[in-house]
Design an enzyme around this catalytic site. Structure first.
Site, PDB file in Angstrom:
ATOM      1  N   ARG A  60      47.959  42.859  48.210  1.00  0.00           N
ATOM      2  CA  ARG A  60      48.431  41.491  47.957  1.00  0.00           C
ATOM      3  C   ARG A  60      49.621  41.129  48.838  1.00  0.00           C
ATOM      4  NH1 ARG A  60      47.271  40.473  41.455  1.00  0.00           N
ATOM      5  NH2 ARG A  60      45.264  41.545  41.537  1.00  0.00           N
ATOM      6  N   GLU A 116      41.237  42.512  29.236  1.00  0.00           N
ATOM      7  CA  GLU A 116      42.161  41.804  28.355  1.00  0.00           C
ATOM      8  C   GLU A 116      41.826  42.099  26.902  1.00  0.00           C
ATOM      9  OE1 GLU A 116      42.478  37.607  29.117  1.00  0.00           O
ATOM     10  OE2 GLU A 116      42.077  37.906  31.255  1.00  0.00           O
TER      11      GLU A 116
END
Length: 601
Positions: A60, A116
């Site tokens: 990233r 999640e």
DNA sequence: CGGGGATGGT
DNA sequence: ACCATCC
């Protein structure tokens, strides 16, 4: 409104709940890095087809983002190490391990995709409150904004305690599994999820109720609100509702012109940071499927190859799951110049569970069974495709979509006994008392599992409005009931549990041997051919005396807790293994799922 | 433009 | 049963 507490320390208060949302940092990438530590230090991208679906933080730094084209990502970072992530197996295993860790807190856990989870720790917090001096509670991690007023309901203290629990949870996930995570702490799911990424990676954030509405208005767009996807956003935007503030200020009447009343209310609440949906304990999946996408396939034999390959992989997953599927769905996507993706079409049909056998606790499918499945698949395929014309596919998928009901958890004695076919029959009779025709146990009729070589039946179960298969078991229930005083009259004796069988069940469990040793019900189809009259009678009867199906001697010989469990099932079949969940959750399913947690291999 | 899976509507 | 929508 939102920030005001309507009751002091009232569990029904708007702020009563303590919700944590936990999100694994760049999940796929972390899984690969845990598996191969040498990947930790290099920029890493996870590739599916031509897309980098996620990347680690090293990558990233170069600007490699989610869902970026491979070519684009390599342009930004020529040294990008790419790992293929099309097979989700390792990710699923890791996801299940994380879910298992969360279960340690004995609170409701709801899985949201692979990476999640929500956990509702309200009860845990209530307990902790008793044993600590609540005046000087410190929080863990960040706070979105310090509260200005002292909420009389005590939610600030509760959420600070919640943040400590969140910290404990994240610590354990890291120590046990090596994954870093983010957490959001709030009094509802919506805010917990949205605040979660506030401090990334590997950190956590609390938001207090009083800041809910103002926080929501800081979001980039309405699309940031979970449950507002592209279509809903489109509809809102066409009404000039673009920002969250727009939605907050929109009138309900206007919204109701474009959405259902429920949806309109929901949208408005969400925009204000309100969300009363409960954390629903996640159980076994309702479907298990696989897909494969590709440039183009236009030849039938290739399609068949694709399905064969998918089926092989799918059978592994189903065996791990352990349940017997009763329905199969075939999905495909046709080449369509208009739409870039999506637009799937599907057909499904019932399958005969006799294709599967449950031997010594392991699900198996014979060669012949697999052939049967392929026949079903291609038949469904033919329904979707007009073979007289050319076709062009870009995706095929296969999914088992329904499973035999089991009604119990692994640890329960009922489940323990359930492995015996005759006991299954008894229990499933009960099962039918209040579920009408939805969930059948076909295995009770199928002749001795592994020797099923009869291919003469139709492979595809007919799926009429009133499924024919339904009748026999309902009939059977009636017969058993009526004949319980003299079981020898009909062949319902096998439906009952006698003490010798009980012994055998135990032996079998210990040796985990072939279940064909067990006395078993013969199909007795002759008795079941004409059913309508009996069915009707049967439906009117009430279920309270169902225990009469079980041999009284045997029943009395059982330990007290077993008796209790069986009784409670008869009284209230669907609740016996229900995880606690809000009364609002109407479709809860049995949920004890040890296998779900077991890592592959 | 990927590979899943859940849910609600008709 | 099947589709659309959402993650």
């Amino acid at each position: 409104m939102e920030s005001g507490c309507s009751h002091y320390n009232d569990v029904d208060s708007e702020h009563a709940r303590c919700i944590i949302h936990i999100d694994v940092d760049c999940f796929y990438a972390q899984v690969e890095m845990v598996l191969k530590p040498e990947l930790r230090t290099v920029p890493l991208g996870i590739q599916q087809k031509n897309i980098v679906v996620t990347s680690n933080y090293e990558a990233r730094k170069y600007g490699v983002q989610k869902c970026m084209l491979v070519t684009e990502a390599l342009k930004l970072c020529p040294n990008l190490k790419l790992v293929n992530g099309e097979d989700l197996h390792n990710y699923r295993t890791a996801s299940n391990k994380i879910f298992a860790v969360l279960q340690c807190w004995k609170c409701p856990v709801e899985k949201l995709g692979m990476d999640e989870n929500y956990i509702d720790v309200t009860n845990l917090v209530q307990e902790k409150m008793k044993s600590v001096n609540s005046s000087n509670i410190t929080h863990a991690g960040h706070v979105y904004s310090e509260p200005s007023i002292d909420c009389p309901c005590g939610c600030h203290t509760r959420l600070r305690i919640t943040s400590q629990i969140a910290s404990d949870i994240r610590k354990k996930i890291f120590e046990d599994l090596g994954f870093t995570t983010c957490a959001g702490i709030a009094h509802n799911k919506l805010l917990a999820k949205l605040i979660c990424p506030q401090n990334k990676p590997n950190d956590q954030t609390i938001i207090f109720p009083e800041h809910g509405t103002s926080f929501m208005s800081t979001l980039q767009s309405i699309r940031s609100i979970p449950s507002i996807g592209s279509k809903t956003a489109e509809a809102l935007i066409s009404n000039n509702i673009i920002t969250v503030s727009d939605l907050q200020e929109a009138s309900l009447d206007v919204l109701k012109k474009h959405f259902s009343s429920d949806m309109a209310v929901r949208l408005k609440s969400l925009s204000l940071g309100e969300d009363n949906t409960p954390v629903k304990q996640t159980g076994k999946p309702q479907s298990i499927g696989l897909e494969d996408s590709f440039k183009i396939v236009s030849v039938r034999s290739e399609v068949e190859d694709k399905f064969t390959a998918l089926l092989q992989r799918l059978l592994v997953l189903v065996r791990e799951d352990g349940r017997i599927p009763v329905s199969l769905r075939v999905t495909l996507r046709k080449k369509d110049a208009k739409r870039l993706s999506s637009h799937r079409e599907s057909r499904q049909s019932q399958i005969s569970p006799s294709i599967f056998s449950l031997t010594g606790g392991t699900l198996t499918v014979t060669e012949a069974g697999q052939q049967k499945l392929m026949n079903i698949i291609m038949r469904l395929f033919n329904k979707l495709i007009d073979l007289t014309k050319p076709f062009h596919l870009t995706l095929v998928g296969l999914a088992f979509t329904k499973f035999q009901e089991r009604m119990t958890g692994r640890g329960s004695i009922v489940n323990y006994l359930m492995n015996d076919i005759s006991v299954q029959s008894v229990l499933n009779l009960q099962n039918e008392c209040d579920t009408s025709a939805s969930s059948m146990d076909y295995s009770a009729v199928s002749p001795s599992s592994s020797t099923t070589t009869d291919l003469s039946d139709a492979e595809v179960e007919p799926s009429p409005k009133k499924p024919k298969k339904v009748t026999w078991i309902a009939k059977r229930r009636c017969l058993a009931k009526e004949e319980v005083a003299s079981p020898s009259k009909l062949k319902v004796g096998e439906l009952r549990l006698n003490s010798k069988e009980l012994e055998k069940v135990s032996e079998l469990r210990l040796n985990s041997r072939d279940r064909s040793l067990t006395p078993r019900a013969s199909p007795a189809k002759d008795n079941l051919s004409d059913t309508s009259d009996t069915m009707r009678d049967c439906e009117e009867k009430n279920c309270d005396d169902c225990p009469s199906y079980v041999d009284k001697e045997v029943f009395n010989a059982l330990p007290d807790d077993m008796q209790k469990e069986l009784k409670s099932m008869w009284k209230n079949p669907s609740s016996s293994e229900m995880p606690r969940s809000s009364p609002r959750t109407n479709k809860a399913k049995p949920n004890t799922i040890m296998k779900y947690f077991v890592p592959h291999k």
